[in-house]
Design a protein around this motif. Sequence first.
Motif, PDB file in Angstrom:
ATOM      1  N   HIS A  66      -3.848   1.261  11.398  1.00 43.13           N
ATOM      2  CA  HIS A  66      -5.070   1.711  10.707  1.00 43.13           C
ATOM      3  C   HIS A  66      -4.782   2.818   9.695  1.00 43.13           C
ATOM      4  N   GLU A  67      -3.614   3.488   9.833  1.00 44.23           N
ATOM      5  CA  GLU A  67      -3.269   4.547   8.877  1.00 44.23           C
ATOM      6  C   GLU A  67      -3.045   4.014   7.458  1.00 44.23           C
ATOM      7  N   LEU A  68      -2.948   2.690   7.324  1.00 45.36           N
ATOM      8  CA  LEU A  68      -2.671   2.127   5.998  1.00 45.36           C
ATOM      9  C   LEU A  68      -3.922   2.002   5.125  1.00 45.36           C
ATOM     10  N   GLY A  69      -5.100   2.047   5.712  1.00 44.16           N
ATOM     11  CA  GLY A  69      -6.325   1.925   4.899  1.00 44.16           C
ATOM     12  C   GLY A  69      -6.570   0.493   4.488  1.00 44.16           C
ATOM     13  N   SER A  70      -6.258   0.170   3.213  1.00 38.65           N
ATOM     14  CA  SER A  70      -6.393  -1.232   2.816  1.00 38.65           C
ATOM     15  C   SER A  70      -5.260  -1.609   1.865  1.00 38.65           C
ATOM     16  N   PHE A  71      -4.960  -2.905   1.828  1.00 33.64           N
ATOM     17  CA  PHE A  71      -3.783  -3.383   1.119  1.00 33.64           C
ATOM     18  C   PHE A  71      -4.176  -4.305  -0.028  1.00 33.64           C
ATOM     19  N   LYS A  72      -3.524  -4.139  -1.171  1.00 32.83           N
ATOM     20  CA  LYS A  72      -3.867  -4.984  -2.311  1.00 32.83           C
ATOM     21  C   LYS A  72      -2.625  -5.387  -3.095  1.00 32.83           C
ATOM     22  N   ILE A  73      -2.523  -6.697  -3.373  1.00 30.45           N
ATOM     23  CA  ILE A  73      -1.402  -7.167  -4.202  1.00 30.45           C
ATOM     24  C   ILE A  73      -1.777  -7.016  -5.666  1.00 30.45           C
ATOM     25  N   LEU A  74      -0.933  -6.357  -6.445  1.00 26.96           N
ATOM     26  CA  LEU A  74      -1.234  -6.164  -7.863  1.00 26.96           C
ATOM     27  C   LEU A  74      -0.636  -7.278  -8.717  1.00 26.96           C
ATOM     28  N   LYS A  75       0.533  -7.764  -8.298  1.00 29.40           N
ATOM     29  CA  LYS A  75       1.261  -8.660  -9.184  1.00 29.40           C
ATOM     30  C   LYS A  75       2.253  -9.507  -8.408  1.00 29.40           C
ATOM     31  N   GLU A  76       2.419 -10.739  -8.831  1.00 25.96           N
ATOM     32  CA  GLU A  76       3.471 -11.575  -8.264  1.00 25.96           C
ATOM     33  C   GLU A  76       4.212 -12.174  -9.438  1.00 25.96           C
ATOM     34  N   GLU A  77       5.521 -12.059  -9.448  1.00 21.80           N
ATOM     35  CA  GLU A  77       6.275 -12.530 -10.612  1.00 21.80           C
ATOM     36  C   GLU A  77       7.680 -12.937 -10.192  1.00 21.80           C
ATOM     37  N   SER A  78       8.420 -13.489 -11.144  1.00 23.56           N
ATOM     38  CA  SER A  78       9.796 -13.851 -10.832  1.00 23.56           C
ATOM     39  C   SER A  78      10.665 -12.599 -10.943  1.00 23.56           C
ATOM     40  N   SER A  79      11.623 -12.464 -10.039  1.00 20.42           N
ATOM     41  CA  SER A  79      12.540 -11.331 -10.140  1.00 20.42           C
ATOM     42  C   SER A  79      13.865 -11.809 -10.704  1.00 20.42           C
ATOM     43  N   SER A  80      14.410 -12.844 -10.101  1.00 21.41           N
ATOM     44  CA  SER A  80      15.574 -13.517 -10.678  1.00 21.41           C
ATOM     45  C   SER A  80      15.532 -14.935 -10.138  1.00 21.41           C
ATOM     46  N   SER A  81      16.547 -15.719 -10.428  1.00 25.93           N
ATOM     47  CA  SER A  81      16.479 -17.107 -10.024  1.00 25.93           C
ATOM     48  C   SER A  81      16.373 -17.236  -8.504  1.00 25.93           C
ATOM     49  N   GLY A  82      15.328 -17.889  -8.019  1.00 28.42           N
ATOM     50  CA  GLY A  82      15.135 -18.079  -6.582  1.00 28.42           C
ATOM     51  C   GLY A  82      14.587 -16.862  -5.868  1.00 28.42           C
ATOM     52  N   VAL A  83      14.232 -15.837  -6.630  1.00 28.83           N
ATOM     53  CA  VAL A  83      13.691 -14.623  -5.998  1.00 28.83           C
ATOM     54  C   VAL A  83      12.376 -14.234  -6.673  1.00 28.83           C
ATOM     55  N   ARG A  84      11.334 -14.043  -5.854  1.00 26.95           N
ATOM     56  CA  ARG A  84      10.024 -13.614  -6.373  1.00 26.95           C
ATOM     57  C   ARG A  84       9.829 -12.130  -6.063  1.00 26.95           C
ATOM     58  N   ARG A  85       8.923 -11.513  -6.778  1.00 25.56           N
ATOM     59  CA  ARG A  85       8.671 -10.083  -6.602  1.00 25.56           C
ATOM     60  C   ARG A  85       7.174  -9.823  -6.482  1.00 25.56           C
ATOM     61  N   ILE A  86       6.811  -9.025  -5.495  1.00 23.22           N
ATOM     62  CA  ILE A  86       5.406  -8.642  -5.341  1.00 23.22           C
ATOM     63  C   ILE A  86       5.295  -7.133  -5.458  1.00 23.22           C
ATOM     64  N   LYS A  87       4.303  -6.696  -6.256  1.00 17.32           N
ATOM     65  CA  LYS A  87       3.991  -5.270  -6.287  1.00 17.32           C
ATOM     66  C   LYS A  87       2.635  -5.104  -5.635  1.00 17.32           C
ATOM     67  N   ALA A  88       2.531  -4.129  -4.760  1.00 16.01           N
ATOM     68  CA  ALA A  88       1.275  -3.943  -4.042  1.00 16.01           C
ATOM     69  C   ALA A  88       1.022  -2.473  -3.795  1.00 16.01           C
ATOM     70  N   VAL A  89      -0.239  -2.157  -3.548  1.00 10.47           N
ATOM     71  CA  VAL A  89      -0.624  -0.765  -3.272  1.00 10.47           C
ATOM     72  C   VAL A  89      -1.449  -0.727  -1.990  1.00 10.47           C
TER      73      VAL A  89
ATOM     74  N   GLU B  49      -4.668   1.693  -0.224  1.00  8.51           N
ATOM     75  CA  GLU B  49      -5.577   2.820  -0.398  1.00  8.51           C
ATOM     76  C   GLU B  49      -5.755   3.445   0.959  1.00  8.51           C
ATOM     77  N   ALA B  50      -5.438   4.733   1.015  1.00  7.94           N
ATOM     78  CA  ALA B  50      -5.467   5.415   2.313  1.00  7.94           C
ATOM     79  C   ALA B  50      -6.874   5.363   2.894  1.00  7.94           C
ATOM     80  N   PRO B  51      -7.013   5.382   4.224  1.00 10.56           N
ATOM     81  CA  PRO B  51      -8.341   5.362   4.839  1.00 10.56           C
ATOM     82  C   PRO B  51      -9.125   6.602   4.425  1.00 10.56           C
ATOM     83  N   THR B  52     -10.418   6.455   4.315  1.00 11.53           N
ATOM     84  CA  THR B  52     -11.223   7.589   3.845  1.00 11.53           C
ATOM     85  C   THR B  52     -11.445   8.623   4.939  1.00 11.53           C
ATOM     86  N   ALA B  53     -11.388   8.214   6.194  1.00  8.33           N
ATOM     87  CA  ALA B  53     -11.619   9.216   7.240  1.00  8.33           C
ATOM     88  C   ALA B  53     -10.505   9.152   8.274  1.00  8.33           C
TER      89      ALA B  53
END
Length: 593
Positions: free
Chosen positions: A564-587, A589-593
Amino acid sequence: MKAQEMREIFINFFLEREHKEIPSASLLPDNDPSVLFTTAGMHPLVPYLLGERHPQGKCLVNIQKCLRTDDIDEVGDDFHHTYFEMLGNWSLGNYFKQEAIMMSYEFLTSKLGIPTSKLAVTVFGGYKEIPKDIEAYERWKNIGLNDSQIFYGGMEENWWGPAGKTGPCGPDTEIFYDTGKVPCGNNCSPLCNCGRFVEIWNNVFMQYNKDSEGNFTVLNQKNVDTGMSLERILAVYNNVSNNYETDLFEPIISKIEELAGVLRTKDNIRDFRIVVDHMRAATFVIGDPKKVVPSNTEQGYIARRLIRRSIRYIRKIGVTENILSEIVEVIISINAPAYPELYINKEFILEQVAKEYLSFITTLDRGIKKAEQFFNDVPAGESLSGELAFKLYDTFGFPIEFTEELATEKGIIVDIDGFKTKYHEHQEESRGGADGKFKGGLADHSDQTTRLHTATHLLNAALRKILGNEVYQRGSNITSERLRFDFSFDRKLTDEELYKVSQIVNEAILKDIPVQCQEMTVDEARLSGAIGIFNQKYGEIVKVYSIEGYSKEICGGPHVLNTHELGSFKILKEESSSSGVRRIKAVIEAPTA
Ligand code: SER
């Protein structure tokens, strides 16, 4: 003595004193975007220096592969390198100054037989509210050094760390070997850097934490972090005047002499040494277990720079053919017994070096054409402007030494001062960019990066659930803002798949699941179904972090205690990193309370 014997003597000395050996970590740090390479043995140990429990206990010893690009201009002298091996012992809240100093002293004198009279040490002389290290001074005296061998240094000389902006740090005591060269004056000491004293070992007493405001607070856990260069202690022990006369380097220099048909002399020895140092470093970077392809960014850029600089110096020695692969073969044969990844990746290393050679030659050809054009426009008796020389360097990748060489052939002068001005202006602009990273600096271990680290485990698990178990982590990079996760998969993910993946992660967060840590052997971990790609690094006993129902991974930590310390999770981007490898960037948001 050969390098391998020194490695064994060092490790055994500390094993006999209740230390546990840990393997060298990769040259590329895990989860640490603030620095390109592992720069010290303490680097992979930062979480443990800050209080995280290490699965092997409180007293550790190892030999760590290190790379420091900030010493690159010194390479060519007797004792500096880019790549080197650091022999180190650590106390994570166990022994402290008294024992650490004693062990270093015993190793050097009793084990290696270096006379006490050949040693000199520096200790911390105090700064602002931090007192001078009288305890270390007295310890050295009790052991048998006299006052003329112990010197107080300042913050510059006798304070180590933090490696980044914040983190563990403390006073150190540096141990030097007196080469017996003529003193530079009455006040000649290890602090004057005249070359008479060679630093061989550093004992850091990590008893402070530096915060982002620059305050030092005393750490609950007092640590010892030591580091000694294998190359230097080997040279000192063998009584040779420089590292290159040891079995780590000598066969490489001889090979170049043979291939070039040119012998080393006082005038060209620096060129030989640069080639040897740089090709050794490039071999280890490319052949690291994480494998690096020479490129224009990050670690790949350093590999490229090291190879290109080597080619330049090989030409300076007088060779225009491609002799890189023969040099690399010798480097691998010397080092692979201790670092088997070089055997395993041998073909890959040779292939990358060959490609890099060809691409540089193409760059040179383009550069030569452009340079000829520039030179044609220079009126007789005038010089090529610094601006144009910089353009050749910056836009066409044409080294300034080559511009000078060509100019000399044509009887033209290059405005080197103008070039340097442009070069420095450019460096100022890029400060904070890739260049800034060479200087070191470790990732912060803040709460936010810890959360993102746990989120990475959940993401890894969710990807495997949705895409299948052939998905494997290929890289991870965490800043305080975001996580970046590379994994094996050969096509773009659909929106639906991405949605499902983030849904699984968020579901785990909402379920308030405790993150549990257990210690077990690597085999037990595998049998229990844990995944993990860096398992060999931690030796026999490893930590396994589990999030019941979702993830089970071998990992050094640290992690949050509950999802629960993670708050909420969001994927910002999915793209190719190199051949046969994908890359995800995500953030997250900390819990409010
Ligand atoms: N971290 C210290 C150094 O790099 C001691 O290992 O010198």
